[in-house]
Design a protein around this motif. Structure first.
Motif, PDB file in Angstrom:
ATOM      1  N   GLY A  20       0.787  -1.230   0.000  1.00 21.70           N
ATOM      2  CA  GLY A  20       0.000   0.000   0.000  1.00 21.70           C
ATOM      3  C   GLY A  20       0.817   1.277   0.000  1.00 21.70           C
ATOM      4  O   GLY A  20       0.360   2.305   0.497  1.00 21.70           O
ATOM      5  N   TYR A  21       2.010   1.219  -0.555  1.00 22.09           N
ATOM      6  CA  TYR A  21       2.818   2.439  -0.649  1.00 22.09           C
ATOM      7  C   TYR A  21       2.118   3.445  -1.538  1.00 22.09           C
ATOM      8  O   TYR A  21       1.465   3.091  -2.518  1.00 22.09           O
ATOM      9  CB  TYR A  21       4.202   2.132  -1.232  1.00 22.09           C
ATOM     10  N   ASP A  22       2.267   4.703  -1.204  1.00 21.14           N
ATOM     11  CA  ASP A  22       1.653   5.758  -1.988  1.00 21.14           C
ATOM     12  C   ASP A  22       2.546   6.982  -1.916  1.00 21.14           C
ATOM     13  O   ASP A  22       3.196   7.231  -0.918  1.00 21.14           O
ATOM     14  CB  ASP A  22       0.265   6.076  -1.416  1.00 21.14           C
ATOM     15  N   GLY A  23       2.578   7.707  -2.980  1.00 23.84           N
ATOM     16  CA  GLY A  23       3.336   8.945  -2.965  1.00 23.84           C
ATOM     17  C   GLY A  23       3.960   9.214  -4.310  1.00 23.84           C
ATOM     18  O   GLY A  23       4.402   8.282  -4.986  1.00 23.84           O
ATOM     19  N   PRO A  24       3.977  10.481  -4.690  1.00 27.85           N
ATOM     20  CA  PRO A  24       4.578  10.834  -5.979  1.00 27.85           C
ATOM     21  C   PRO A  24       6.083  10.619  -5.968  1.00 27.85           C
ATOM     22  O   PRO A  24       6.756  10.930  -4.988  1.00 27.85           O
ATOM     23  CB  PRO A  24       4.231  12.320  -6.134  1.00 27.85           C
ATOM     24  N   GLY A  25       6.576  10.041  -7.035  1.00 22.69           N
ATOM     25  CA  GLY A  25       8.016   9.874  -7.180  1.00 22.69           C
ATOM     26  C   GLY A  25       8.622   8.748  -6.366  1.00 22.69           C
ATOM     27  O   GLY A  25       9.849   8.628  -6.307  1.00 22.69           O
ATOM     28  N   LEU A  26       7.804   7.925  -5.741  1.00 23.28           N
ATOM     29  CA  LEU A  26       8.336   6.851  -4.887  1.00 23.28           C
ATOM     30  C   LEU A  26       9.224   5.893  -5.675  1.00 23.28           C
ATOM     31  O   LEU A  26      10.340   5.575  -5.258  1.00 23.28           O
ATOM     32  CB  LEU A  26       7.190   6.091  -4.219  1.00 23.28           C
ATOM     33  N   PHE A  27       8.742   5.437  -6.829  1.00 21.51           N
ATOM     34  CA  PHE A  27       9.512   4.496  -7.640  1.00 21.51           C
ATOM     35  C   PHE A  27      10.821   5.142  -8.108  1.00 21.51           C
ATOM     36  O   PHE A  27      11.882   4.521  -8.062  1.00 21.51           O
ATOM     37  CB  PHE A  27       8.678   4.028  -8.844  1.00 21.51           C
ATOM     38  N   GLU A  28      10.747   6.395  -8.518  1.00 17.59           N
ATOM     39  CA  GLU A  28      11.944   7.103  -8.971  1.00 17.59           C
ATOM     40  C   GLU A  28      12.950   7.290  -7.835  1.00 17.59           C
ATOM     41  O   GLU A  28      14.158   7.181  -8.044  1.00 17.59           O
ATOM     42  CB  GLU A  28      11.565   8.457  -9.587  1.00 17.59           C
ATOM     43  N   ASP A  29      12.453   7.569  -6.638  1.00 20.94           N
ATOM     44  CA  ASP A  29      13.349   7.689  -5.480  1.00 20.94           C
ATOM     45  C   ASP A  29      14.051   6.370  -5.199  1.00 20.94           C
ATOM     46  O   ASP A  29      15.240   6.342  -4.873  1.00 20.94           O
ATOM     47  CB  ASP A  29      12.570   8.130  -4.233  1.00 20.94           C
ATOM     48  N   MET A  30      13.310   5.261  -5.327  1.00 18.90           N
ATOM     49  CA  MET A  30      13.913   3.938  -5.142  1.00 18.90           C
ATOM     50  C   MET A  30      14.994   3.707  -6.193  1.00 18.90           C
ATOM     51  O   MET A  30      16.050   3.152  -5.891  1.00 18.90           O
ATOM     52  CB  MET A  30      12.817   2.861  -5.225  1.00 18.90           C
ATOM     53  N   GLN A  31      14.762   4.163  -7.431  1.00 19.25           N
ATOM     54  CA  GLN A  31      15.754   3.993  -8.491  1.00 19.25           C
ATOM     55  C   GLN A  31      17.023   4.796  -8.199  1.00 19.25           C
ATOM     56  O   GLN A  31      18.124   4.347  -8.536  1.00 19.25           O
ATOM     57  CB  GLN A  31      15.177   4.421  -9.835  1.00 19.25           C
ATOM     58  N   VAL A  32      16.893   5.943  -7.578  1.00 16.99           N
ATOM     59  CA  VAL A  32      18.071   6.734  -7.197  1.00 16.99           C
ATOM     60  C   VAL A  32      18.914   5.957  -6.190  1.00 16.99           C
ATOM     61  O   VAL A  32      20.145   5.882  -6.310  1.00 16.99           O
ATOM     62  CB  VAL A  32      17.653   8.113  -6.630  1.00 16.99           C
TER      63      VAL A  32
END
Length: 92
Positions: free
Chosen positions: A65-77
């Motif tokens: 249930g993760y939610d939030g803008p840019g979460l996937f991109e932050d993980m990629q960083v």
């Protein structure tokens, strides 16, 4: 994190609130790295990390249930930084 409960403030890194959810996701994906083994025979086998399995990451994001803008991109960083650290040790 309650500063009054930390005995040694150098032992515990401070995590900004904006980074807490991406960091938690990244840590939950610790078993979802794609890796290959090279070597064998007369040469010792070595493991090389390729990156996080994005289909597994998507499943974890949806299941937990993760939610939030840019979460996937932050993980990629964080993934890119980890791969850079692995490469410096000859593991990527």
């Amino acid at each position: 994190m309650d500063p009054d409960t930390i005995e040694d403030d150098k032992a515990m890194p401070m995590i900004w609130d904006i980074n807490a959810q991406p960091l938690k996701l990244f840590l939950e994906l610790v078993t979802q790295w794609r890796a290959v083994a090279r070597g064998g025979g007369f040469a010792p086998s070595r493991i090389f990390f390729l990156g996080i399995d994005y289909s597994a990451a998507d499943a974890v994001i949806r299941h937990k249930g993760y939610d939030g803008p840019g979460l996937f991109e932050d993980m990629q960083v964080m993934e890119a930084a980890a791969l850079e650290a692995f490469a410096s040790e000859g593991l990527a």
